[in-house]
Design a protein around this motif. Structure first.
Motif, mmCIF file in Angstrom:
data_model
loop_
_atom_site.group_PDB
_atom_site.id
_atom_site.type_symbol
_atom_site.label_atom_id
_atom_site.label_comp_id
_atom_site.label_asym_id
_atom_site.label_seq_id
_atom_site.Cartn_x
_atom_site.Cartn_y
_atom_site.Cartn_z
ATOM 1 N N ARG A 1 46.535 34.185 37.640
ATOM 2 C CA ARG A 1 46.032 34.236 39.021
ATOM 3 C C ARG A 1 46.812 33.280 39.909
ATOM 4 O O ARG A 1 47.237 33.611 40.996
ATOM 5 N N ARG B 1 44.032 33.692 32.243
ATOM 6 C CA ARG B 1 43.615 34.328 33.489
ATOM 7 C C ARG B 1 43.921 33.401 34.675
ATOM 8 O O ARG B 1 44.419 33.823 35.706
ATOM 9 N N THR C 1 40.498 32.122 29.242
ATOM 10 C CA THR C 1 40.228 31.487 30.532
ATOM 11 C C THR C 1 41.510 30.927 31.141
ATOM 12 O O THR C 1 41.791 31.121 32.328
ATOM 13 N N ARG D 1 37.741 41.036 41.057
ATOM 14 C CA ARG D 1 37.775 39.649 41.535
ATOM 15 C C ARG D 1 37.416 38.654 40.424
ATOM 16 O O ARG D 1 38.103 37.684 40.206
ATOM 17 N N ASP D 2 36.352 38.947 39.666
ATOM 18 C CA ASP D 2 35.908 37.972 38.665
ATOM 19 C C ASP D 2 36.243 38.381 37.236
ATOM 20 O O ASP D 2 36.553 37.537 36.408
ATOM 21 N N VAL D 3 36.173 39.655 36.929
ATOM 22 C CA VAL D 3 36.470 40.076 35.550
ATOM 23 C C VAL D 3 37.566 41.119 35.545
ATOM 24 O O VAL D 3 37.898 41.724 36.562
#
Ligand code: C5P
Length: 227
Positions: free
Chosen positions: A27, A23, A20, A75-77
């Motif tokens: 980002r 990432r 987490t 976008r999310d994964v």
């Protein structure tokens, strides 16, 4: 000569929140991400799918060197593809995790993955998530984090993660499996799970994601890795 690409390493045991945080840091900075655990999971999954003997070191090492792998950031994964097939969820099971930690103990498999991992270090920078990112794969990284949390908290996080995905698991079975995997990862002879001597250790047991992220961003700022 090109200037060196900055690499931030995040190592630690399963459930410590590395994935987490890595990432989130990648980002925030717009840097690339290496989920090295996914590579070990892919070797394990490919071995299971091909019906390899669990102890066949050479065949697993060959797979590690030759399997076609792609990571596609959505976008999310992050989607993971093995030989062009989507295996994003298939590599996340406990069975594959256990098998990954067995094949990861073999030097030939680790060696076969070494250059593949280093190839992820391209501009503008890389956040590398794993067990030996700071000790073996990127020993020159200017910022190394070792993220830990109590075993109870790590089991609880993994439990919640699985529950969110709709897969059932018992907390006590998960605690046992995590303890088993950590013991194997920490005691193996090659690239064991230990903090690099120059790593900053962060205990996230009582910290939320934002608080850990803030610490990592501040550490990078102090080292002039970013503004
Ligand atoms: O991080 P993740 O749980 O996906 O990793 C799966 C397994 O892969 C770990 O238990 C560990 O044995 C192995 N691994 C490793 N070195 C890394 C990353 C993962 O040995 N850099």
């Amino acid at each position: 000569m090109n200037p060196p690409v900055h690499v931030v390493t995040l190592d630690g045991p399963s459930g410590s929140g590395k994935g987490t945080i890595s990432r989130a840091v990648a980002r925030r900075l717009g840097w690339h991400l290496l989920d090295s655990g996914a590579l070990y999971r892919l070797v394990a999954l490919a071995g299971i799918e091909r019906g390899l003997e669990p102890g066949n070191v050479q065949a697993h090492a060959r797979l590690a060197g030759t399997m076609a792998v792609r990571f596609e950031a959505a976008r999310d994964v992050e989607h993971v593809l093995l030989e062009g097939r989507e295996v994003t969820d298939a590599i996340r099971t406990e069975e594959v995790g256990q098998s990954a930690s067995r094949v990861a103990a073999w030097p030939a498999v680790r060696e076969a993955l070494l250059e593949r991992q280093r190839a992820f270090a391209v501009p503008p920078g890389l956040v590398a998530d794993g067990r030996d990112m700071g000790t073996v794969v990127f020993p020159q990284a200017p910022l190394k984090i070792f993220l830990t949390a109590s075993p109870e908290e790590r089991a609880r996080r993994r439990y919640n993660q699985l529950k969110q995905k709709g897969s059932g698991a018992s907390l006590s079975a998960l605690s046992r499996e995590i303890a088993e995997r950590d013991a194997r990862d920490s005691s193996r002879a090659t690239a064991p799970l230990v903090p690099a001597p120059d790593a900053v250790v962060i205990d996230s047991t009582r910290l939320d994601v934002e608080a850990v992220l803030a610490q990592v961003i501040e550490l990078g700022r102090q080292r002039a890795l970013w503004a």
